[in-house]
Design a protein around this motif. Sequence first.
Motif, PDB file in Angstrom:
ATOM      1  N   ARG A 129      -5.238 -18.207   4.728  1.00 15.35           N
ATOM      2  CA  ARG A 129      -4.260 -18.200   3.643  1.00 15.35           C
ATOM      3  C   ARG A 129      -3.401 -19.464   3.691  1.00 15.35           C
ATOM      4  NH1 ARG A 129      -2.066 -14.622   0.140  1.00 15.35           N
ATOM      5  NH2 ARG A 129       0.054 -15.055  -0.546  1.00 15.35           N
ATOM      6  N   LEU A 133      -3.299 -22.499   0.721  1.00 16.33           N
ATOM      7  CA  LEU A 133      -2.046 -22.748   0.005  1.00 16.33           C
ATOM      8  C   LEU A 133      -1.514 -24.156   0.263  1.00 16.33           C
ATOM      9  CD1 LEU A 133      -0.123 -19.377   0.563  1.00 16.33           C
ATOM     10  CD2 LEU A 133      -1.036 -20.245  -1.612  1.00 16.33           C
ATOM     11  N   THR A 141       1.303 -29.762  -3.991  1.00 14.57           N
ATOM     12  CA  THR A 141       1.757 -28.435  -4.426  1.00 14.57           C
ATOM     13  C   THR A 141       3.253 -28.423  -4.737  1.00 14.57           C
ATOM     14  OG1 THR A 141       2.057 -27.789  -2.111  1.00 14.57           O
ATOM     15  CG2 THR A 141      -0.061 -27.263  -3.133  1.00 14.57           C
ATOM     16  N   ARG A 211      -1.666 -22.909  -6.189  1.00 16.75           N
ATOM     17  CA  ARG A 211      -1.097 -22.914  -4.837  1.00 16.75           C
ATOM     18  C   ARG A 211       0.430 -22.994  -4.884  1.00 16.75           C
ATOM     19  NH1 ARG A 211      -5.269 -27.168  -1.808  1.00 16.75           N
ATOM     20  NH2 ARG A 211      -6.991 -25.682  -1.495  1.00 16.75           N
ATOM     21  N   GLY A 214       2.005 -19.734  -4.954  1.00 14.10           N
ATOM     22  CA  GLY A 214       1.672 -18.827  -3.857  1.00 14.10           C
ATOM     23  C   GLY A 214       0.332 -18.138  -4.012  1.00 14.10           C
ATOM     24  N   PRO A 216      -3.529 -18.442  -3.257  1.00 10.32           N
ATOM     25  CA  PRO A 216      -4.527 -19.231  -2.529  1.00 10.32           C
ATOM     26  C   PRO A 216      -5.654 -19.657  -3.470  1.00 10.32           C
ATOM     27  CG  PRO A 216      -3.917 -17.271  -1.280  1.00 10.32           C
ATOM     28  CD  PRO A 216      -3.320 -17.111  -2.651  1.00 10.32           C
TER      29      PRO A 216
END
Length: 331
Positions: A129, A133, A141, A211, A214, A216
């Motif tokens: 995970r 992310l 991100t 991502r 939150g 994945p």
Amino acid sequence: MLRKASLLLLLSSLAVGTTTSAQETRHFTFHYGFTVKDIPAGEKVHVWIPAAHSDAFQTVKVISATGDVQLKKTHESKYGNEMYYAEASKAKQPELHFEIVYDVVRRERLSLRIYSPHLEAVKLGDQERKEDLAPDALVPTTGLPAELAVKVTEGKTTPLDKARAIYDYVFTTMRYDKTGTGWGRGDVLYACDAKKGNCTDFHSLFIAMARSQGIPARFEIGFSLPPDKHSAEVAGYHCWADFFEPQHGWIPVDISEAWKHPEKKDYFFGAHDANRMEFTMGRDLELSPKQDGKRLNYFVYPYVEVAGKDYPDVSTAFSFADVDTGVAAAR
């Protein structure tokens, strides 16, 4: 290899839920050939070749794997991607030829169309995970893609609804256009600015935005096959993406194909057709054995180093042929 093991477990669970569906399949051979050209005499040559793998959606058998230098099978540890490796300590000939021939049965993925109770118990491991992310070198991100995601997902509360809003944004905002320079690298900031590119750019933007919310998400790459031909040369790669949602597991998307075929926009949110073959997963890849150059942005073409430096003088020849043309014609 933990990531690959968890992936196979998840895909096996999904396969259980789709055994009674009318999934399409495609059976074909795929020829992956290339030549390293104009090699300086006496130099050390290293060659890495991505290797296709079997999972719940494709069964891959190697018919032959040949080269002018002996091939050894290896894999990298982060994603479990398999590859062939060859080296020549002192090149004695100006060209090196390699060819891998696969027999492949590819199955359609229908993640959102078939209910499977087995998927409800599927969880991502903490490490996986975290990795799915995390930003990549060209896939931030934070900053602009995160700001866009906040606007696009306003009022959405579930990961599935947020992912669909991001999918719709990329579909509506981007255009498939390979003119000029900058496209094809999966550079999210380029995509945000130019609002055009190829499959790499479409899906990198989707992954970055997902991502940042939150969700994945991961990058996958291979080749697509024309649905209306029984055999043909394959000019270049195709890539796509998955995102993770707790009630359905990994859900496939293919936004660039949806853009080319807008009548299939809803289909490609939650499905991948059988006209493709996956090779590797992930970005910023460290090969095995480790290359001298920087990490690879993605890995679908052969990577060659001569005298410890990236060597681009490589000509490729990819092609496919349907094994059962009767089934292909019926499709």
